[in-house]
Write an enzyme that holds these catalytic residues in place. Structure first.
Site, PDB file in Angstrom:
ATOM      1  N   GLY A   1      73.602  95.657  36.372  1.00 22.30           N
ATOM      2  CA  GLY A   1      74.491  96.798  37.049  1.00 22.30           C
ATOM      3  C   GLY A   1      73.885  96.961  38.197  1.00 22.30           C
ATOM      4  O   GLY A   1      72.761  96.486  38.719  1.00 22.30           O
TER       5      GLY A   1
ATOM      6  N   ILE B   1      64.986 106.837  25.827  1.00 19.08           N
ATOM      7  CA  ILE B   1      65.884 106.621  26.815  1.00 19.08           C
ATOM      8  C   ILE B   1      67.255 107.028  26.107  1.00 19.08           C
ATOM      9  O   ILE B   1      67.920 107.700  26.650  1.00 19.08           O
ATOM     10  CB  ILE B   1      66.068 105.268  27.306  1.00 19.08           C
ATOM     11  CG1 ILE B   1      64.920 104.992  28.134  1.00 19.08           C
ATOM     12  CG2 ILE B   1      67.171 104.830  28.370  1.00 19.08           C
ATOM     13  CD1 ILE B   1      64.356 105.487  29.480  1.00 19.08           C
TER      14      ILE B   1
ATOM     15  N   ALA C   1      77.014  98.988  27.785  1.00 16.94           N
ATOM     16  CA  ALA C   1      75.635  97.997  28.231  1.00 16.94           C
ATOM     17  C   ALA C   1      75.788  97.137  27.279  1.00 16.94           C
ATOM     18  O   ALA C   1      75.586  97.035  26.001  1.00 16.94           O
ATOM     19  CB  ALA C   1      74.414  99.026  28.091  1.00 16.94           C
TER      20      ALA C   1
ATOM     21  N   TYR D   1      74.793  85.754  21.388  1.00 16.25           N
ATOM     22  CA  TYR D   1      75.772  86.734  21.919  1.00 16.25           C
ATOM     23  C   TYR D   1      76.712  87.214  20.984  1.00 16.25           C
ATOM     24  O   TYR D   1      76.855  88.557  20.553  1.00 16.25           O
ATOM     25  CB  TYR D   1      76.137  86.252  23.316  1.00 16.25           C
ATOM     26  CG  TYR D   1      77.117  87.131  23.890  1.00 16.25           C
ATOM     27  CD1 TYR D   1      76.810  88.470  24.354  1.00 16.25           C
ATOM     28  CD2 TYR D   1      78.526  86.958  23.929  1.00 16.25           C
ATOM     29  CE1 TYR D   1      77.707  89.400  24.946  1.00 16.25           C
ATOM     30  CE2 TYR D   1      79.594  87.816  24.413  1.00 16.25           C
ATOM     31  CZ  TYR D   1      78.817  89.123  24.888  1.00 16.25           C
ATOM     32  OH  TYR D   1      80.023  89.729  25.505  1.00 16.25           O
TER      33      TYR D   1
ATOM     34  N   VAL E   1      85.538  83.248  35.459  1.00 15.22           N
ATOM     35  CA  VAL E   1      86.133  82.166  36.246  1.00 15.22           C
ATOM     36  C   VAL E   1      86.998  82.879  37.597  1.00 15.22           C
ATOM     37  O   VAL E   1      87.125  82.339  38.613  1.00 15.22           O
ATOM     38  CB  VAL E   1      87.053  81.130  35.448  1.00 15.22           C
ATOM     39  CG1 VAL E   1      88.186  82.133  34.916  1.00 15.22           C
ATOM     40  CG2 VAL E   1      87.221  80.210  36.271  1.00 15.22           C
TER      41      VAL E   1
ATOM     42  N   ILE F   1      86.559  72.855  38.519  1.00 20.34           N
ATOM     43  CA  ILE F   1      87.408  73.183  37.357  1.00 20.34           C
ATOM     44  C   ILE F   1      86.783  72.295  36.156  1.00 20.34           C
ATOM     45  O   ILE F   1      86.511  70.963  36.380  1.00 20.34           O
ATOM     46  CB  ILE F   1      88.878  72.785  37.521  1.00 20.34           C
ATOM     47  CG1 ILE F   1      89.370  73.957  38.293  1.00 20.34           C
ATOM     48  CG2 ILE F   1      89.203  72.483  35.956  1.00 20.34           C
ATOM     49  CD1 ILE F   1      90.742  73.785  38.372  1.00 20.34           C
TER      50      ILE F   1
ATOM     51  N   ASP G   1      82.934  74.954  25.262  1.00 19.46           N
ATOM     52  CA  ASP G   1      84.095  75.738  25.670  1.00 19.46           C
ATOM     53  C   ASP G   1      85.314  75.600  24.742  1.00 19.46           C
ATOM     54  O   ASP G   1      85.525  74.570  24.156  1.00 19.46           O
ATOM     55  CB  ASP G   1      84.483  74.753  27.083  1.00 19.46           C
ATOM     56  CG  ASP G   1      85.037  75.610  28.105  1.00 19.46           C
ATOM     57  OD1 ASP G   1      84.654  76.833  27.950  1.00 19.46           O
ATOM     58  OD2 ASP G   1      85.802  75.202  29.043  1.00 19.46           O
TER      59      ASP G   1
HETATM   60  C1  UD2 Z   1      84.793  84.415  27.932  1.00 20.08           C
HETATM   61  C2  UD2 Z   1      83.522  85.561  28.082  1.00 20.08           C
HETATM   62  C3  UD2 Z   1      82.387  85.324  27.327  1.00 20.08           C
HETATM   63  C4  UD2 Z   1      82.810  85.294  25.855  1.00 20.08           C
HETATM   64  C5  UD2 Z   1      83.898  84.166  25.565  1.00 20.08           C
HETATM   65  C6  UD2 Z   1      84.271  84.003  24.080  1.00 20.08           C
HETATM   66  C7  UD2 Z   1      84.063  85.965  30.347  1.00 20.08           C
HETATM   67  C8  UD2 Z   1      83.407  85.960  31.806  1.00 20.08           C
HETATM   68  N1  UD2 Z   1      83.346  85.455  29.398  1.00 20.08           N
HETATM   69  O1  UD2 Z   1      84.088  83.067  28.147  1.00 20.08           O
HETATM   70  O2  UD2 Z   1      81.338  86.474  27.491  1.00 20.08           O
HETATM   71  O3  UD2 Z   1      83.160  86.442  25.466  1.00 20.08           O
HETATM   72  O4  UD2 Z   1      84.933  84.301  26.390  1.00 20.08           O
HETATM   73  O5  UD2 Z   1      85.194  83.190  24.136  1.00 20.08           O
HETATM   74  O6  UD2 Z   1      84.855  86.818  30.174  1.00 20.08           O
HETATM   75  N2  UD2 Z   1      85.378  77.665  34.462  1.00 20.08           N
HETATM   76  C9  UD2 Z   1      85.663  76.922  35.234  1.00 20.08           C
HETATM   77  N3  UD2 Z   1      84.877  76.659  36.386  1.00 20.08           N
HETATM   78  C10 UD2 Z   1      84.101  77.850  37.048  1.00 20.08           C
HETATM   79  C11 UD2 Z   1      83.794  78.810  35.648  1.00 20.08           C
HETATM   80  C12 UD2 Z   1      84.556  78.599  34.494  1.00 20.08           C
HETATM   81  O7  UD2 Z   1      86.455  75.530  35.173  1.00 20.08           O
HETATM   82  O8  UD2 Z   1      83.412  77.829  37.920  1.00 20.08           O
HETATM   83  C13 UD2 Z   1      86.299  77.398  33.057  1.00 20.08           C
HETATM   84  C14 UD2 Z   1      85.332  77.265  31.725  1.00 20.08           C
HETATM   85  O9  UD2 Z   1      84.890  76.063  31.493  1.00 20.08           O
HETATM   86  C15 UD2 Z   1      86.363  78.058  30.904  1.00 20.08           C
HETATM   87  C16 UD2 Z   1      87.231  78.955  31.794  1.00 20.08           C
HETATM   88  O10 UD2 Z   1      87.092  78.750  32.993  1.00 20.08           O
HETATM   89  O11 UD2 Z   1      87.288  77.123  30.151  1.00 20.08           O
HETATM   90  C17 UD2 Z   1      86.952  80.439  31.457  1.00 20.08           C
HETATM   91  O12 UD2 Z   1      85.576  80.727  31.833  1.00 20.08           O
HETATM   92  P1  UD2 Z   1      84.864  82.067  31.791  1.00 20.08           P
HETATM   93  O13 UD2 Z   1      83.401  81.797  31.931  1.00 20.08           O
HETATM   94  O14 UD2 Z   1      85.373  82.908  32.911  1.00 20.08           O
HETATM   95  O15 UD2 Z   1      85.152  82.753  30.131  1.00 20.08           O
HETATM   96  P2  UD2 Z   1      84.978  82.078  28.771  1.00 20.08           P
HETATM   97  O16 UD2 Z   1      86.393  81.966  28.364  1.00 20.08           O
HETATM   98  O17 UD2 Z   1      84.277  80.749  28.768  1.00 20.08           O
END
Ligand code: UD2
Length: 313
Positions: free
Chosen positions: A36, A57, A72, A140, A184, A200, A272
């Protein structure tokens, strides 16, 4: 109404606080500022600074409170794999401590910010439905699922009403783009504005359900305000539409005035998931909520904010 927003200096929490303050609620924020930021705090809001996993807390935070939004968390999947003990403390122990404090203080309802990570990666092309078997694949996801179970049991065990959200990919103003595991959209937008090529991972055909943070804040308020007991019900929070990364990048670079900026490609991230889509019927049935901000509208607001982060008071 006195409302506690845990993680209220964070991305999603601060949007909930903003709406509560605007309508005149009495708001208290508890935050340890691990992710935060002080600049996300609103004036007129009481602050308890510290770790919610500590009993004193949690007890200070819930004092005099009617209802709670529990945002949180330590939200990084990757960080939880490296340090599962820290994830357990931030995501499960803190939730447990909060619930005990809420029970003892006579809190009426807790609204829990959970995650689609509880579904795990074996969804395949299925649309995630709340009744599906959970199969988290990270500490997580496991910690957030355990905390969700706790809040599901809370009405029965402790007489504290609860609602449990499962967030999909949330984006919007105030999301921090600086970590490699940031959302992303925040990363792509910051890169496009800077005129730098984003990366990507994989072929870019993977798809996600992106939901605007203002819609998520609105869902939280609807859950706080519900007249009927919510009785621990689980609701996906998502837009109901999916987009692949190639289309997402094309839209963001266009909005940022960089239509020719090409992304670099790198191998897919380990773990992923290919496609992530949500059934959004439960939140509509239970709260009458559905996402209202389209992806292009939300991206416009997001790009505008990253160009000129707005100070607020
Ligand atoms: C999301 C949540 C995560 C968890 C997960 C459960 C977010 C930020 N994260 O992860 O906490 O709940 O879902 O499935 O919402 N990517 C790129 N380039 C970049 C960054 C990401 O290509 O620079 C791709 C990444 O490999 C993925 C997609 O974008 O295929 C989404 O990535 P993300 O990190 O925003 O979220 P995600 O779905 O992995």
């Amino acid at each position: 109404m006195r409302v506690l927003v845990t993680g209220g200096a964070g991305f999603i929490g601060s949007h909930i606080v903003e709406r509560l303050v605007a309508r005149g609620d009495d708001v208290v924020v508890v935050d340890d500022f691990s992710t935060g930021k002080a600049e996300n705090l609103f004036t007129g809001v009481d602050l308890v600074e510290g770790d919610l996993a500590e009993a004193k807390i949690a007890e200070r935070a819930v004092k005099g409170v009617d209802v709670v939004c529990h945002c949180a968390a330590s939200a990084s999947v990757a960080k939880s794999i490296v340090d599962p003990v820290a994830s357990n403390a931030a995501n499960l122990q803190a939730a447990t401590q909060l619930l005990v404090a809420a029970r003892d203080a006579g809190v009426r309802r807790v609204v829990y910010s959970g995650t689609a990570a509880v579904y795990g990666s074996d969804l395949g092309t299925d649309t995630a439905l709340e009744t599906m078997r959970e199969a988290p694949v990270s500490p997580y996801g496991m910690n957030k699922l355990a905390a969700e179970h706790l809040f599901r049991m809370a009405p029965e065990l402790y007489g504290v009403d609860t609602a449990c959200f499962r967030y999909f990919n949330i984006y919007g103003p105030r999301q921090d783009p600086t970590s490699p595991y940031s959302g992303v959209i925040s990363i792509f937008t910051a890169k496009a504005i800077a005129g730098e090529a984003p990366t990507i991972f994989g072929d870019g055909r993977q798809s996600r359900d992106f939901c605007f943070v203002g819609d998520v804040a609105r869902a939280n308020i609807a859950a706080l305000d519900a007249d009927e007991p919510l009785a621990g019900q689980i609701m996906n929070l998502a837009s109901g539409a999916t987009t692949d990364l190639l289309a997402l990048w094309a839209e963001i670079r266009g909005l940022c005035g960089r239509p020719d900026l090409e992304a670099e490609h790198a191998p897919a991230r380990v773990g992923d998931i290919r496609d992530s889509s949500a059934d959004v019927g439960a939140a509509r049935r239970i709260l009458g909520w559905q996402a209202e901000v389209s992806l292009s509208e939300g991206l416009q607001q997001t790009v505008a904010w990253y160009r000129a982060p707005l100070p607020h008071s």
